[in-house]
Enzyme design. Structure first.
Site, PDB file in Angstrom:
ATOM      1  N   ASN A 124      44.563  27.931  47.550  1.00 42.76           N
ATOM      2  CA  ASN A 124      43.653  27.481  46.493  1.00 42.76           C
ATOM      3  C   ASN A 124      44.178  28.079  45.198  1.00 42.76           C
ATOM      4  O   ASN A 124      43.982  29.261  44.934  1.00 42.76           O
ATOM      5  CB  ASN A 124      42.225  27.972  46.778  1.00 42.76           C
ATOM      6  CG  ASN A 124      41.286  27.697  45.612  1.00 42.76           C
ATOM      7  OD1 ASN A 124      41.615  26.930  44.706  1.00 42.76           O
ATOM      8  ND2 ASN A 124      40.125  28.341  45.615  1.00 42.76           N
TER       9      ASN A 124
ATOM     10  N   LYS B 190      43.250  27.642  42.292  1.00 40.70           N
ATOM     11  CA  LYS B 190      42.229  27.796  41.236  1.00 40.70           C
ATOM     12  C   LYS B 190      42.797  27.242  39.915  1.00 40.70           C
ATOM     13  O   LYS B 190      43.601  26.322  39.927  1.00 40.70           O
ATOM     14  CB  LYS B 190      41.789  29.251  41.105  1.00 40.70           C
ATOM     15  CG  LYS B 190      41.406  29.866  42.451  1.00 40.70           C
ATOM     16  CD  LYS B 190      40.587  31.098  42.289  1.00 40.70           C
ATOM     17  CE  LYS B 190      40.430  31.789  43.630  1.00 40.70           C
ATOM     18  NZ  LYS B 190      39.356  32.749  43.655  1.00 40.70           N
TER      19      LYS B 190
ATOM     20  N   HIS C 266      33.083  25.694  47.114  1.00 40.41           N
ATOM     21  CA  HIS C 266      33.654  27.030  46.880  1.00 40.41           C
ATOM     22  C   HIS C 266      32.604  27.889  46.174  1.00 40.41           C
ATOM     23  O   HIS C 266      31.840  27.392  45.338  1.00 40.41           O
ATOM     24  CB  HIS C 266      34.926  26.920  46.029  1.00 40.41           C
ATOM     25  CG  HIS C 266      35.702  28.200  45.981  1.00 40.41           C
ATOM     26  ND1 HIS C 266      35.334  29.246  45.160  1.00 40.41           N
ATOM     27  CD2 HIS C 266      36.805  28.616  46.667  1.00 40.41           C
ATOM     28  CE1 HIS C 266      36.191  30.243  45.348  1.00 40.41           C
ATOM     29  NE2 HIS C 266      37.086  29.889  46.251  1.00 40.41           N
TER      30      HIS C 266
ATOM     31  N   GLU D 163      32.769  29.840  43.804  1.00 36.93           N
ATOM     32  CA  GLU D 163      32.823  29.797  42.331  1.00 36.93           C
ATOM     33  C   GLU D 163      32.121  28.553  41.804  1.00 36.93           C
ATOM     34  O   GLU D 163      31.488  28.585  40.746  1.00 36.93           O
ATOM     35  CB  GLU D 163      34.295  29.868  41.867  1.00 36.93           C
ATOM     36  CG  GLU D 163      34.875  31.267  42.087  1.00 36.93           C
ATOM     37  CD  GLU D 163      36.375  31.316  42.295  1.00 36.93           C
ATOM     38  OE1 GLU D 163      37.076  30.344  41.975  1.00 36.93           O
ATOM     39  OE2 GLU D 163      36.848  32.348  42.811  1.00 36.93           O
TER      40      GLU D 163
ATOM     41  N   GLU E 248      34.017  32.297  53.627  1.00 39.68           N
ATOM     42  CA  GLU E 248      34.512  33.135  52.540  1.00 39.68           C
ATOM     43  C   GLU E 248      33.386  34.030  52.038  1.00 39.68           C
ATOM     44  O   GLU E 248      32.561  33.598  51.221  1.00 39.68           O
ATOM     45  CB  GLU E 248      35.006  32.262  51.380  1.00 39.68           C
ATOM     46  CG  GLU E 248      36.151  31.343  51.726  1.00 39.68           C
ATOM     47  CD  GLU E 248      37.009  31.029  50.507  1.00 39.68           C
ATOM     48  OE1 GLU E 248      38.202  31.322  50.557  1.00 39.68           O
ATOM     49  OE2 GLU E 248      36.481  30.536  49.500  1.00 39.68           O
TER      50      GLU E 248
ATOM     51  N   GLY F 127      38.868  37.444  45.733  1.00 39.77           N
ATOM     52  CA  GLY F 127      39.514  37.937  44.510  1.00 39.77           C
ATOM     53  C   GLY F 127      39.222  39.393  44.207  1.00 39.77           C
ATOM     54  O   GLY F 127      39.515  39.868  43.113  1.00 39.77           O
TER      55      GLY F 127
ATOM     56  N   SER G  54      40.670  37.669  49.912  1.00 42.43           N
ATOM     57  CA  SER G  54      41.673  38.724  49.795  1.00 42.43           C
ATOM     58  C   SER G  54      42.597  38.814  51.011  1.00 42.43           C
ATOM     59  O   SER G  54      42.953  39.914  51.446  1.00 42.43           O
ATOM     60  CB  SER G  54      40.993  40.070  49.506  1.00 42.43           C
ATOM     61  OG  SER G  54      40.300  40.015  48.265  1.00 42.43           O
TER      62      SER G  54
HETATM   63  C1  PEP Z   1      39.613  31.766  47.296  1.00 43.03           C
HETATM   64  O1  PEP Z   1      39.850  31.475  46.131  1.00 43.03           O
HETATM   65  O2  PEP Z   1      39.058  30.945  48.030  1.00 43.03           O
HETATM   66  C2  PEP Z   1      40.028  33.081  47.777  1.00 43.03           C
HETATM   67  C3  PEP Z   1      39.799  33.399  49.025  1.00 43.03           C
HETATM   68  O3  PEP Z   1      40.632  33.897  46.867  1.00 43.03           O
HETATM   69  P1  PEP Z   1      41.431  35.270  47.186  1.00 43.03           P
HETATM   70  O4  PEP Z   1      42.366  34.988  48.334  1.00 43.03           O
HETATM   71  O5  PEP Z   1      42.149  35.585  45.920  1.00 43.03           O
HETATM   72  O6  PEP Z   1      40.406  36.292  47.553  1.00 43.03           O
END
Ligand code: PEP
Length: 248
Positions: free
Chosen positions: A9, A11, A94, A96, A166, A172, A211
């Site tokens: 992803n 972003k 997601h 976000e 998630e 992040g 992460s």
């Molecule tokens: C994500 O954006 O879905 C995500 C898991 O980000 P990260 O791997 O940076 O934590």
């Protein structure tokens, strides 16, 4: 036996030049990867992803779409438009999008339905905040997020979808759920689906996101109910993304 799926992803990152270098390096390393791989890119780069990845073993997709088919929705992008660029996947819900753009469970379910109606495979994101985990309501929250989709589209729809668990506190932040923490929620998700349809549950790809790095991917992906990952930050660095893909 379920195949694992590692999906990047990106972003809101990238440029034509940066993406070109990243995709070149990822493609060069795919020979050593045994799982399914995809990248979910910003909408303006879908044409580039299609041009670079068509005919390769890396699929591509988008990070969001409208629940509407067409009309006066300035700035929005429909599922049919994603199809025009050969997308296989689209991320819906997601955290976000839920937190920053106010997407409710209902809106996420509508996006999921619209994606499937267009033949796209939604990657449905679910997960609890830190407060919710501390209040011990993780299963309640994840269950509610899943129920919205199951009530709208039926459990059979999950045969053509991917779920990404998630935990919001892990996205992040550099704080990864432990393999045991992640596995517990994945088992809850699969068990909830199994109570409705065992075959769908057994074949359902449930990714972990939050992460994931080259150093922790193998242990996470070794858990019985973790079928790969949705990768944010580490998907922007070819070496890191490939290390995660190789663990898949
Ligand atoms: C994500 O954006 O879905 C995500 C898991 O980000 P990260 O791997 O940076 O934590």
């Amino acid at each position: 036996m379920r195949r694992k799926l590692v999906a990047g992803n990106w972003k809101m990152h990238g440029s034509l030049a940066d993406n070109d270098a990243l995709l070149t390096a990822v493609l060069a390393g795919m020979g050593e990867v045994g799982c399914d791989v995809a990248v979910c890119v910003p909408h303006p780069y879908l044409a580039q992803a299609q041009a670079r990845l068509a005919g390769s073993t890396v699929a591509w997709g988008a990070q969001n779409m409208s629940q509407h088919a067409k009309g006066a929705y300035t700035g929005e992008v429909s599922a049919a438009m994603l199809n025009d660029f050969g997308c296989r996947y689209v991320i819906v819900g997601h955290s976000e999008r839920r937190a920053l753009y106010g997407e409710s469970d209902q809106v996420v379910a509508e996006k999921y339905a619209a994606a499937q109606a267009a033949g796209l495979a939604p990657i449905l994101c679910v997960g609890e905040t830190l407060n919710e985990r501390e209040e011990c309501i993780t299963e309640q929250v994840v269950g509610r997020q899943l129920d919205a989709v199951i009530e709208k589209c039926g459990v059979a729809s999950l045969a053509k979808a991917v779920i990404a668990y998630e935990p919001v506190w892990a996205i992040g932040t550099g704080v990864t759920a432990t393999p045991d923490q992640a596995q517990a929620v994945h088992a809850f998700i699969r068990g909830k689906i199994r109570a409705l349809d065992a075959a769908v549950a057994d074949n359902l790809v449930i990714q972990y996101g939050g992460s994931v790095k080259g150093s922790n991917a193998a242990e996470l992906f070794a858990q019985p109910d973790i079928d790969g990952g949705l990768i944010g930050g580490a998907s922007l660095v070819a070496e890191d993304f490939l290390a995660i893909c190789k663990a898949g």
